[in-house]
Design a protein around this motif. Structure first.
Motif, PDB file in Angstrom:
ATOM      1  N   LEU A 189       0.614  -0.966  -0.031  1.00  0.00           N
ATOM      2  CA  LEU A 189       0.218  -0.032   0.055  1.00  0.00           C
ATOM      3  C   LEU A 189       1.232   1.399  -0.207  1.00  0.00           C
ATOM      4  CD1 LEU A 189      -3.015   0.468   0.433  1.00  0.00           C
ATOM      5  CD2 LEU A 189      -2.212   1.497   2.912  1.00  0.00           C
ATOM      6  N   GLU A 243       3.628   4.059  -1.216  1.00  0.00           N
ATOM      7  CA  GLU A 243       3.953   4.124  -1.790  1.00  0.00           C
ATOM      8  C   GLU A 243       5.711   4.550  -1.671  1.00  0.00           C
ATOM      9  OE1 GLU A 243       3.361   7.427  -4.481  1.00  0.00           O
ATOM     10  OE2 GLU A 243       1.871   7.455  -2.909  1.00  0.00           O
ATOM     11  N   LYS A 244       6.467   3.200  -2.454  1.00  0.00           N
ATOM     12  CA  LYS A 244       7.711   3.382  -1.530  1.00  0.00           C
ATOM     13  C   LYS A 244       8.064   4.625  -1.865  1.00  0.00           C
ATOM     14  CE  LYS A 244       8.706  -1.184  -3.862  1.00  0.00           C
ATOM     15  NZ  LYS A 244       8.806  -1.893  -4.576  1.00  0.00           N
ATOM     16  N   ASP A 252      -0.552  15.772  -2.537  1.00  0.00           N
ATOM     17  CA  ASP A 252       0.407  16.989  -2.694  1.00  0.00           C
ATOM     18  C   ASP A 252      -0.590  17.606  -3.435  1.00  0.00           C
ATOM     19  OD1 ASP A 252       2.497  17.758  -3.260  1.00  0.00           O
ATOM     20  OD2 ASP A 252       3.655  16.130  -3.938  1.00  0.00           O
ATOM     21  N   TYR A 253       0.573  19.276  -3.836  1.00  0.00           N
ATOM     22  CA  TYR A 253      -0.043  20.371  -4.598  1.00  0.00           C
ATOM     23  C   TYR A 253      -0.181  19.979  -6.186  1.00  0.00           C
ATOM     24  CZ  TYR A 253       0.543  22.734  -0.495  1.00  0.00           C
ATOM     25  OH  TYR A 253       0.236  23.602   0.995  1.00  0.00           O
ATOM     26  N   ALA A 254      -0.848  20.356  -7.011  1.00  0.00           N
ATOM     27  CA  ALA A 254      -1.461  20.104  -8.084  1.00  0.00           C
ATOM     28  C   ALA A 254      -0.713  21.149  -8.951  1.00  0.00           C
ATOM     29  CB  ALA A 254      -2.516  19.502  -9.265  1.00  0.00           C
ATOM     30  N   MET A 286      -5.401  19.607  -5.375  1.00  0.00           N
ATOM     31  CA  MET A 286      -4.248  19.075  -5.124  1.00  0.00           C
ATOM     32  C   MET A 286      -4.480  17.481  -5.708  1.00  0.00           C
ATOM     33  SD  MET A 286      -6.144  17.341  -1.234  1.00  0.00           S
ATOM     34  CE  MET A 286      -8.304  17.533  -1.083  1.00  0.00           C
ATOM     35  N   VAL A 287      -3.821  16.727  -5.487  1.00  0.00           N
ATOM     36  CA  VAL A 287      -3.711  14.808  -5.614  1.00  0.00           C
ATOM     37  C   VAL A 287      -3.525  14.356  -3.922  1.00  0.00           C
ATOM     38  CG1 VAL A 287      -2.227  13.172  -6.444  1.00  0.00           C
ATOM     39  CG2 VAL A 287      -1.866  15.528  -7.468  1.00  0.00           C
ATOM     40  N   ILE A 288      -4.707  13.884  -4.794  1.00  0.00           N
ATOM     41  CA  ILE A 288      -4.841  12.804  -3.268  1.00  0.00           C
ATOM     42  C   ILE A 288      -4.444  11.493  -3.833  1.00  0.00           C
ATOM     43  CG2 ILE A 288      -6.139  12.245  -1.647  1.00  0.00           C
ATOM     44  CD1 ILE A 288      -8.702  13.311  -2.774  1.00  0.00           C
ATOM     45  N   ARG A 289      -3.018  11.030  -2.590  1.00  0.00           N
ATOM     46  CA  ARG A 289      -2.000  10.060  -3.275  1.00  0.00           C
ATOM     47  C   ARG A 289      -2.795   8.662  -2.557  1.00  0.00           C
ATOM     48  NH1 ARG A 289       4.114  11.790  -2.100  1.00  0.00           N
ATOM     49  NH2 ARG A 289       4.438  10.376  -3.569  1.00  0.00           N
ATOM     50  N   PRO A 290      -2.513   7.882  -3.064  1.00  0.00           N
ATOM     51  CA  PRO A 290      -2.677   6.425  -2.563  1.00  0.00           C
ATOM     52  C   PRO A 290      -3.013   6.298  -0.852  1.00  0.00           C
ATOM     53  CG  PRO A 290      -0.952   5.634  -4.026  1.00  0.00           C
ATOM     54  CD  PRO A 290      -0.955   7.646  -4.182  1.00  0.00           C
ATOM     55  N   TYR A 334      -5.479   8.564  -0.154  1.00  0.00           N
ATOM     56  CA  TYR A 334      -7.423   7.874  -1.316  1.00  0.00           C
ATOM     57  C   TYR A 334      -7.948   6.647  -0.435  1.00  0.00           C
ATOM     58  CZ  TYR A 334     -10.404   7.915  -4.358  1.00  0.00           C
ATOM     59  OH  TYR A 334     -12.060   7.292  -5.486  1.00  0.00           O
ATOM     60  N   GLU A 349     -11.518   6.237   1.293  1.00  0.00           N
ATOM     61  CA  GLU A 349     -12.298   5.153   0.488  1.00  0.00           C
ATOM     62  C   GLU A 349     -12.714   4.440   1.833  1.00  0.00           C
ATOM     63  OE1 GLU A 349     -10.836   2.796  -3.433  1.00  0.00           O
ATOM     64  OE2 GLU A 349      -9.468   2.900  -1.447  1.00  0.00           O
TER      65      GLU A 349
END
Lengths: 487, 487
Positions: free
Chosen positions: B1, B3-4, B37-39, B45-49, B52, B56
């Motif tokens: 889940l 991110e590396k 993160d900022y888009a 914005m970006v909702i990262r995994p 998100y 969910e």
């Protein structure tokens, strides 16, 4: 679940026959079963609760498959600056003609136009260039469920709408081989989802250069056959090569210390699949929904005349519901404005896989009547066997729908070896897919398309190699490809 | 889940203290825990995994509550013609300044501007006027999960972004009373969701005329207190009266045969709730996520030095995983680039409610070490008890987070009876909510806001009536209202 409707006793009979006018039948089924409605915005639709619940069920099953293969979901912005979209030359050429542009924010005129995303390679590529530094950051396996917009000239409910819902996977890999493996893996996930959950047979294959995604190195698709023999591209999986990595500068320090461009894939399916389910399974009475995704799996129609009968039936139905527990999605139609016969028609129109009839005589005999939507087979089921038999029948309907669709696909797929035969088959009553040889020359492909409106749907992955002569020019061909007219 | 990430051993220590700079702490936690993160698009914005997945989990629980109260989901178009938005005068005045406008589709300049939905009352109202005919069609209880856009001048990750994700319920009723009941029912659903699932205490209440939704008859909200004592409007529920029904002509034939305008409600919560979770529970080490919604509930940190120890630990961890089955969301951190200590910090930063340490000595003693994120309480748990104790501890963390937040809210909520005291409290170290009397005059409300930046958050539904004098003018007041500075 069902939205209540006004008294329109006669609407079921008004459904156009599939064979009379397939396209009209399609639209009528959607509107009458309340899957969707036209929106007051050009080419847009409203997905009504019954259609959206179908989509939710599809989404849940596909999402589980996507996660089971190691992917995670995220969300990227709706708006993409024009300059980003423009970085990949083929990509912008492919999508610019169908982009909806935001040019104004509040009272402010924007300096740069913003595209309502037609697809998200550009904005995601930009973020990946920020997040990825080392081979240790790879692979990145991200999917997103969202709305996208393409300013289509000709639209059709679910199949081609200005706005639609979809999922788009965007992955990044260390090597070309890994990216290729991912591309085919996801094509396999889509094939399994359509075959097993939607009972829709598909032909997985590679797209020709002319038909590939704008910006991809290679595109693969799954092609399904609709009830009128036309092809529907039901899902695509792209090996993007290093196209976006180069323009967005997605690089990583590899194990050997060198900085390299990453390899990417993207893949998607959309609400178009609802169109496929309608067209592959539906009949002259309306929808037939595969049990695994049907919003309602069993429509229970209580039958009574007198008040004391109503009570007996209600008690019995309550017992049945307890016996079934949460194992099936069930709707009891207690509406007292309509006759049982009207209700039979209505739930058939809505494609509910099983109907359960419960009348006073059934109560007396401690049984129910179960009727399959697909073949109308009817049987009495004793109370003690209801749970087991219902589950079994739902599985049978699911598997029989697939078999029927598979048989149809096979019966409408023919080997043709001359251009005369090719053209004749396309004009015949039993239109479908044509397996023909092609010499790999885009000029032949283009001429066939121009003359017959048939395109190469895909170069099948699962077929066997067979030498032959191009159906148009007679040139050398190593295997047959799938031709068809498409949606 | 997860991110590396690249090797950035020291980033955890760099987190700003909450007390030093709350706003900076908030942003840093979000970026470092990789929630968002900022888009590259203004205010997006970006909702990262990781963020998100949190969304969910929240979505799944709230969606179940929304469906349990009889609602169904649907999907309406993203774009709304300007003329629709303009029909309700207050509504358009409220939203027009923050609408993003689509003016171009492909190469075609649009005749009418299309709003990227800031909210969907207008487009949904139009569809309802088409679908609703009779009292038998009512109530209509539809919800939609989607993205919306408001062209905000000042933005902040999750709390106020140009684009955000939300759900918006839109219901239609036969009577004013039914609509009022629905409005309060959904406010109750939101209260229960925040309290039980997010462990966030809230004050449900009614908004003043000045603060209500543009186009509503009455607005209710739930107000939460952030870690710095400021208020966050966490959800709203609107009784729309017949405002939209009149302009969109949503009428029905009632039981008495007369044609009447329908009564409507709308209600929504958004990704802003992620901001609430961060600010209500987080501490100087980072996030603290409530177990019910945490993407990872237990972070397992295997500890080894020699290879044979690694194998022993791996076997034991596999046994633990089997013992836990699918009952908890678990992540085993086998990363061999980082020390256990670094991992402890990392998973604390990410707010995982429980840490499980497994080293060679634990294997020998047939036990694990469990450490709570919220209070760092540490205990040895024998193998046979792991499943039960883990579940129990997750429940304890969930309930203790709520209790702690509730105690904080209470300690920062004060009765004030003079304007001097009012202003002093707002400037003090222990800022929070002020329960003060207000005479119902919008002029007093406006002057207080102008002079102190404090607004009336709500007129609480759960408080007791108490006569008093307006904190500003001394006028008659029937109950205290909640004042606070807000996000």
């Amino acid at each position: 679940l069902r939205e209540k409707m006004s008294d329109q006793e006669s609407y079921v009979e008004e459904l156009t026959d599939k064979s009379d006018d397939y396209s009209r039948w399609y639209t009528e089924v959607i509107l009458k079963a309340e899957l969707a409605d036209y929106a007051p915005v050009r080419g847009c639709m409203v997905i009504r609760p019954y259609g959206y619940t179908l989509w939710e069920n599809m989404q849940r099953l596909l999402d589980a498959r996507i996660k089971a293969t190691g992917h995670v979901n995220a969300y990227f912005p709706l708006l993409i600056p024009e300059s980003f979209l423009a970085r990949e030359a083929e990509h912008v050429a492919g999508f610019a003609p169908e982009v909806a542009w935001v040019t104004q924010g509040g009272s402010e005129r924007l300096e740069e136009r913003l595209a309502v995303r037609p697809t998200s390679e550009a904005i995601i590529g930009m973020m990946y260039s920020k997040w990825i530094h080392s081979w240790r950051d790879l692979p990145v396996l991200i999917n997103q469920w969202c709305n996208v917009m393409r300013w289509e000239k000709v639209t059709r409910l679910f199949l081609r709408t200005t706005e639609f819902l979809w999922q788009e996977g965007h992955t990044v890999h260390r090597t070309d081989e890994e990216a290729q493996e991912e591309t085919l893996k996801m094509l396999g996930v889509y094939s399994a989802f359509l075959r097993e959950d939607l009972a829709v047979p598909v032909i997985p294959g590679q797209k020709t250069e002319a038909e590939k995604f704008k910006g991809a190195e290679r595109t693969y698709s799954i092609e399904a056959m609709m009830g009128d023999g036309r092809a529907l591209q039901a899902g695509t999986s792209h090996h993007l090569g290093q196209h976006f990595a180069k323009v967005f500068n997605i690089t990583f320090q590899d194990m050997d210390g060198e900085r390299k461009h990453a390899w990417q894939t993207s893949w998607g399916v959309s609400t178009r699949l609802i169109g496929a389910v309608i067209m592959v399974h539906g009949d002259d009475s309306g929808l037939i929904l595969p049990p695994r995704v049907a919003p309602i799996q069993v429509a229970v129609i209580p039958i009574w005349r007198k008040e004391h009968e109503r009570e007996e039936v209600a008690d019995f139905v309550a017992r049945v519901q307890r016996a079934l527990g949460g194992s099936v999605r069930l709707k009891v139609d207690w509406d007292d404005e309509h006759t049982p016969g009207w209700k039979f028609n209505e739930w058939e129109l809505r494609g509910v896989p099983l109907r359960m009839e419960v009348g006073p005589r059934d109560v007396k005999n401690n049984q129910v009547v179960l009727v399959r939507r697909d073949n109308r087979a009817k049987e009495m089921v004793p109370f003690d066997n209801i749970q087991a038999r219902t589950t079994e029948l739902l599985e049978e309907v699911q598997s029989d729908l697939f078999k029927r669709a598979q048989a149809f696909l096979e019966s409408r797929t023919r080997h043709v070896d001359s251009y005369e035969e090719f053209k004749r088959e396309l004009e015949g009553e039993q239109r479908g897919f044509l397996l023909a040889h092609w010499c790999n020359d885009p000029a032949c492909e283009a001429r066939i398309k121009e003359e017959t409106r048939a395109t190469i749907r895909c170069i099948p992955l699962e077929g066997e190699a067979e030498e032959g002569a191009c159906v148009l020019c007679g040139g050398v061909s190593g295997s047959r490809v799938v031709f068809g007219r498409s949606y």
